[in-house]
Design a protein around this motif. Structure first.
Motif, PDB file in Angstrom:
ATOM      1  N   TYR A 106     -45.033 -35.613 -41.179  1.00  0.00           N
ATOM      2  CA  TYR A 106     -44.618 -35.218 -40.331  1.00  0.00           C
ATOM      3  C   TYR A 106     -44.051 -34.028 -40.068  1.00  0.00           C
ATOM      4  CZ  TYR A 106     -44.142 -35.659 -34.644  1.00  0.00           C
ATOM      5  OH  TYR A 106     -43.775 -35.198 -34.055  1.00  0.00           O
ATOM      6  N   LEU A 107     -42.953 -34.100 -39.945  1.00  0.00           N
ATOM      7  CA  LEU A 107     -42.050 -32.817 -39.641  1.00  0.00           C
ATOM      8  C   LEU A 107     -42.730 -31.476 -40.164  1.00  0.00           C
ATOM      9  CD1 LEU A 107     -38.200 -34.270 -39.800  1.00  0.00           C
ATOM     10  CD2 LEU A 107     -40.159 -33.534 -38.054  1.00  0.00           C
ATOM     11  N   ASN A 108     -43.243 -31.433 -41.558  1.00  0.00           N
ATOM     12  CA  ASN A 108     -44.453 -30.193 -41.553  1.00  0.00           C
ATOM     13  C   ASN A 108     -45.344 -29.965 -42.044  1.00  0.00           C
ATOM     14  OD1 ASN A 108     -41.298 -29.292 -42.827  1.00  0.00           O
ATOM     15  ND2 ASN A 108     -41.474 -30.848 -43.889  1.00  0.00           N
ATOM     16  N   ALA A 109     -46.027 -30.565 -41.335  1.00  0.00           N
ATOM     17  CA  ALA A 109     -47.522 -30.810 -41.037  1.00  0.00           C
ATOM     18  C   ALA A 109     -48.030 -29.908 -39.893  1.00  0.00           C
ATOM     19  CB  ALA A 109     -47.571 -31.961 -40.154  1.00  0.00           C
ATOM     20  N   PRO A 110     -49.244 -28.735 -40.885  1.00  0.00           N
ATOM     21  CA  PRO A 110     -49.452 -27.818 -40.330  1.00  0.00           C
ATOM     22  C   PRO A 110     -49.395 -27.923 -38.816  1.00  0.00           C
ATOM     23  CG  PRO A 110     -50.165 -27.507 -41.730  1.00  0.00           C
ATOM     24  CD  PRO A 110     -49.585 -29.040 -42.049  1.00  0.00           C
ATOM     25  N   ASP A 111     -50.386 -28.472 -38.238  1.00  0.00           N
ATOM     26  CA  ASP A 111     -50.714 -28.873 -36.357  1.00  0.00           C
ATOM     27  C   ASP A 111     -49.876 -29.962 -36.365  1.00  0.00           C
ATOM     28  OD1 ASP A 111     -51.458 -31.778 -38.432  1.00  0.00           O
ATOM     29  OD2 ASP A 111     -53.224 -31.793 -37.711  1.00  0.00           O
ATOM     30  N   LYS A 112     -47.941 -30.467 -36.578  1.00  0.00           N
ATOM     31  CA  LYS A 112     -47.376 -30.734 -35.606  1.00  0.00           C
ATOM     32  C   LYS A 112     -47.531 -30.576 -34.696  1.00  0.00           C
ATOM     33  CE  LYS A 112     -42.326 -32.106 -35.801  1.00  0.00           C
ATOM     34  NZ  LYS A 112     -42.663 -31.422 -34.258  1.00  0.00           N
ATOM     35  N   SER A 113     -47.840 -29.810 -33.751  1.00  0.00           N
ATOM     36  CA  SER A 113     -47.192 -28.629 -32.726  1.00  0.00           C
ATOM     37  C   SER A 113     -49.488 -29.606 -32.145  1.00  0.00           C
ATOM     38  CB  SER A 113     -47.716 -27.484 -31.707  1.00  0.00           C
ATOM     39  OG  SER A 113     -48.396 -26.719 -32.728  1.00  0.00           O
ATOM     40  N   ARG A 114     -50.130 -29.808 -32.358  1.00  0.00           N
ATOM     41  CA  ARG A 114     -51.373 -30.931 -31.712  1.00  0.00           C
ATOM     42  C   ARG A 114     -50.722 -32.076 -31.650  1.00  0.00           C
ATOM     43  NH1 ARG A 114     -55.925 -30.498 -35.166  1.00  0.00           N
ATOM     44  NH2 ARG A 114     -56.536 -31.670 -33.040  1.00  0.00           N
ATOM     45  N   TYR A 115     -49.421 -32.147 -31.583  1.00  0.00           N
ATOM     46  CA  TYR A 115     -49.355 -34.291 -31.638  1.00  0.00           C
ATOM     47  C   TYR A 115     -48.309 -34.818 -31.358  1.00  0.00           C
ATOM     48  CZ  TYR A 115     -54.216 -34.744 -34.241  1.00  0.00           C
ATOM     49  OH  TYR A 115     -54.978 -34.507 -34.321  1.00  0.00           O
ATOM     50  N   ASP A 116     -47.924 -35.678 -30.539  1.00  0.00           N
ATOM     51  CA  ASP A 116     -46.820 -35.937 -29.991  1.00  0.00           C
ATOM     52  C   ASP A 116     -47.114 -37.367 -30.725  1.00  0.00           C
ATOM     53  OD1 ASP A 116     -45.971 -34.150 -27.690  1.00  0.00           O
ATOM     54  OD2 ASP A 116     -47.464 -35.061 -26.223  1.00  0.00           O
ATOM     55  N   VAL A 117     -45.166 -37.707 -30.710  1.00  0.00           N
ATOM     56  CA  VAL A 117     -44.733 -39.409 -31.269  1.00  0.00           C
ATOM     57  C   VAL A 117     -44.518 -40.136 -30.045  1.00  0.00           C
ATOM     58  CG1 VAL A 117     -43.074 -40.886 -32.181  1.00  0.00           C
ATOM     59  CG2 VAL A 117     -43.746 -38.222 -33.368  1.00  0.00           C
ATOM     60  N   ASP A 118     -45.248 -41.333 -29.751  1.00  0.00           N
ATOM     61  CA  ASP A 118     -45.183 -41.215 -28.007  1.00  0.00           C
ATOM     62  C   ASP A 118     -44.847 -42.609 -28.360  1.00  0.00           C
ATOM     63  OD1 ASP A 118     -45.746 -41.223 -25.161  1.00  0.00           O
ATOM     64  OD2 ASP A 118     -47.758 -42.300 -25.800  1.00  0.00           O
ATOM     65  N   HIS A 119     -44.751 -43.633 -27.354  1.00  0.00           N
ATOM     66  CA  HIS A 119     -44.516 -45.103 -26.901  1.00  0.00           C
ATOM     67  C   HIS A 119     -45.751 -45.729 -26.345  1.00  0.00           C
ATOM     68  CE1 HIS A 119     -39.465 -43.815 -26.273  1.00  0.00           C
ATOM     69  NE2 HIS A 119     -39.824 -44.157 -27.074  1.00  0.00           N
TER      70      HIS A 119
END
Length: 231
Positions: free
Chosen positions: A98-111
């Motif tokens: 997850y931390l190095n995924a190219p599209d990480k900025s498109r997602y949130d770790v969400d409660h």
């Protein structure tokens, strides 16, 4: 595993849970709320290394159903390192970086259930569930609907289990919140998309619309139930 595949498997697991139990568990008052959930080893404490002994002792992040096909990550509402916990969890069970995924900025770790509402000042839950959610959808719900619903929490005090509404399920599969201007049309679209994603049957369309319209009007728009009119 890439992000797209992770999301696809996550949604499929959520749909299976919905069909298997008829509900989607989002928060619990105590660890006993996990009894009979999952198979095999029910709880697996995350961060199992010497540098995180304090976190392990506090059980800040746990995995429920660790030996199932798709385990669940749960954290204490006040736990600030939940994104790190999710990264370890995703790497452990899905080989997803997850931390190095190219599209990480498109997602949130969400409660799944708002950690603010879940905290000791309001609903006093011990654990809330985490999921990976599209950022645009997550922000659309959090900036309006979830903030509005904080004022309704008095009626939910002392519950041992808290379940996701259809609105929360919509957020989890990447759908945006209804707008005030055209909320009924938006809710109808949400109902269709939820059914298409496996969270219901065609025959439940009208029920889904009714439930979401009621929740939106009463808890978001503050329309008294006795004044409501449904089509």
């Amino acid at each position: 595993m890439n992000t797209s595949n992770y999301i696809k498997q996550q949604v499929a697991s959520f749909s299976r849970e919905w069909h298997r139990t008829g509900v989607f568990l989002a928060g619990v008052r105590s660890e006993s709320g996990f009894s009979n959930r999952g198979e095999g080893k029910d709880l697996f404490i995350l961060l199992p290394n010497d540098t995180n002994k304090r976190q392990i002792a506090a059980h800040n992040a746990i995995v429920v159903g660790a030996e199932t096909d798709w385990p669940e990550l749960w954290v204490r509402p006040s736990y600030s390192s939940y994104e790190v916990a999710f990264a370890q969890f995703a790497q452990w069970h899905a080989d997803y970086d997850y931390l190095n995924a190219p599209d990480k900025s498109r997602y949130d770790v969400d409660h799944v259930f708002s950690h603010t509402r879940a905290g000791p000042a309001q609903l006093n839950m011990q654990y809330v569930r985490l999921a990976l959610v599209e950022r645009s959808a997550n922000r659309s719900w959090g900036s309006f609907v979830e903030k509005a619903m904080v004022t309704t929490d008095a009626r939910h005090q002392n519950k041992t289990h808290h379940y996701a509404t259809l609105f929360l399920l919509a957020k989890l599969i990447g759908l945006n919140a209804p707008s005030k201007v055209s909320y009924l049309d938006d809710i109808k679209k949400l109902a269709k998309k939820l059914i298409n994603q496996g969270f219901g049957r065609e025959a439940e369309y009208d029920l889904f619309v009714f439930q979401m319209q009621y929740l939106y009007e009463v808890e978001v728009l503050n329309i008294p139930p006795l004044r409501k009119r449904f089509p």
